[in-house]
Design an enzyme around this catalytic site. Sequence first.
Site, short mmCIF file in Angstrom:
data_model
loop_
_atom_site.label_atom_id
_atom_site.label_comp_id
_atom_site.label_asym_id
_atom_site.label_seq_id
_atom_site.Cartn_x
_atom_site.Cartn_y
_atom_site.Cartn_z
CG ASP A 88 50.88 34.77 3.43
OD1 ASP A 88 49.93 34.14 2.93
OD2 ASP A 88 51.47 35.79 2.96
CE1 TYR A 139 53.17 38.27 -3.36
CE2 TYR A 139 53.36 39.92 -2.01
CZ TYR A 139 53.03 39.52 -3.30
OH TYR A 139 52.42 40.08 -4.14
CE LYS A 144 48.39 36.91 -5.13
NZ LYS A 144 49.45 36.95 -4.32
NE ARG A 176 38.08 56.33 7.13
CZ ARG A 176 38.14 56.50 8.84
NH1 ARG A 176 38.53 56.04 9.73
NH2 ARG A 176 37.64 57.73 8.64
C1 LIG Z 1 49.86 37.79 -3.29
C2 LIG Z 1 50.59 37.58 -1.90
C3 LIG Z 1 50.43 38.47 -1.14
C4 LIG Z 1 50.14 39.88 -1.41
O1 LIG Z 1 48.69 39.96 -1.87
P1 LIG Z 1 48.12 41.28 -2.37
O2 LIG Z 1 46.59 40.79 -2.49
O3 LIG Z 1 48.58 41.06 -3.94
O4 LIG Z 1 48.33 42.44 -1.77
C5 LIG Z 1 50.71 38.09 0.15
N1 LIG Z 1 51.36 36.77 0.52
C6 LIG Z 1 51.33 35.81 -0.41
C7 LIG Z 1 51.72 34.54 -0.41
C8 LIG Z 1 50.88 36.16 -1.83
O5 LIG Z 1 50.77 35.37 -2.55
#
Ligand SMILES: *Cc1c(COP(=O)(O)O)cnc(C)c1O
Length: 406
Positions: free
Chosen positions: A188, A116, A213, A63
């Site tokens: 982000d 997001y 992504k 963990r």
């Molecule tokens: C998809 C996404 C997230 C969340 O990510 P997950 O891996 O699906 O939890 C956060 N910020 C952006 C800009 C995203 O495209």
Amino acid sequence: MTKERTPLQSLAGTRSVWGGEEEYLVQGSTQVPVVHSVSFGYEDIDTWHDVARGERTGHIYGRNSNPTVDAFEEKVRLLEGAEAATSFSTGMAAISNVLFTLLSPGDRVVSIKDTYGGTNKIFLEFLPRFRVEVQLCDTQDHEAMEKEIARGCRVLYLETPTNPTLKVVDLERLARAARRVGAIVVVDNTFATPVNQKPLELGADLVIHSATKFLGGHADALGGVVCGSKHRVQQVYHYREINGATLHPMSAYLLLRGMKTLHLRIRQQNQSALAIARYLEEHPAVESVFYPGLSGHVHHVIARKQMKDGYGGVLSFALKGGLEAVRRFLPRLRYAHLAANLGSVETVAGPPRTTSHVECTEKERQAMGIPEGLIRYSVGVEETEDLLFDLKQALEAVENIRAKTS
Ligand SMILES: *Cc1c(COP(=O)(O)O)cnc(C)c1O
């Protein structure tokens, strides 16, 4: 691995391939192994104690840390040019862990309306329950944001380009405003990736990715990561090891492998996205195109300043004829999964009403400037020409129907 090594210059592409791996290769293997072991044993109780107390490097329990997961973190750390990095089971875990690490009751956060969807939920649904005041600003209005920041805040949370209308915020300018009030700047960077944009160089304290992504790039593993100074990342890591949103070693391996081609994929996706945006801009069936690389984009100048190699692989466009046109257009695309993902090697398309903004009503989407005819199009690594042709034939079908019914 006791070979003498001279440190070499390494550009982002070379780091994608080699970065963070050497230390984790075992018995001559050329690939980082997937270590599935939940715990790590010690013959000597004193060594065990030192490792457990963090006074000596090593692993105790899955963990907290794991060698495969460490290698993944190390590669992202090198790509973002950060002092430290820590990882999470998903991008949302990274975001919520950062916010719950940094914020306490009575604190104030300034952010934008276009974060997001999941992040927006944390701001509007969860943080207020802990008496954290959240101020969401118009994403296009930098002066209003500066005013809100100047009123004082603990965290400035930004995202650029945004989802799904590809708005751009000036990171350097807003980070400067945050510094004046001692706020921590969190960015982000999922849409841009470190190939196109390095928020830490522009004044951010912490950079977050949904590794699900572009970093992973193959839509086969979920993950999240946070980069920044040792001190800040340690704080976030401490919350995560207790909170338990740990990245799985198998996912870490898949993300690590995906990242080896990050620079090649992003180069191709940057190039295709720009060509497609330019093509759609001229198309009679298309009402509007959102892409920061277009010279007509409201904040193209800011994008050009802070995005180095290109403008990313995601664009969106609105069809004339609204939702009805979207219904006809999407199934005709030959080279696109119709799904709620982005950043993969395959092109992925979908309307915000079923993807990023599924929780909102039509009215709310309209208020956010999201037309019902909007399609988010995440460009894969297919040949640009094939994608252009695919869009052309799908748009022609929509146009024919429009011509017949009018
Ligand atoms: C998809 C996404 C997230 C969340 O990510 P997950 O891996 O699906 O939890 C956060 N910020 C952006 C800009 C995203 O495209």
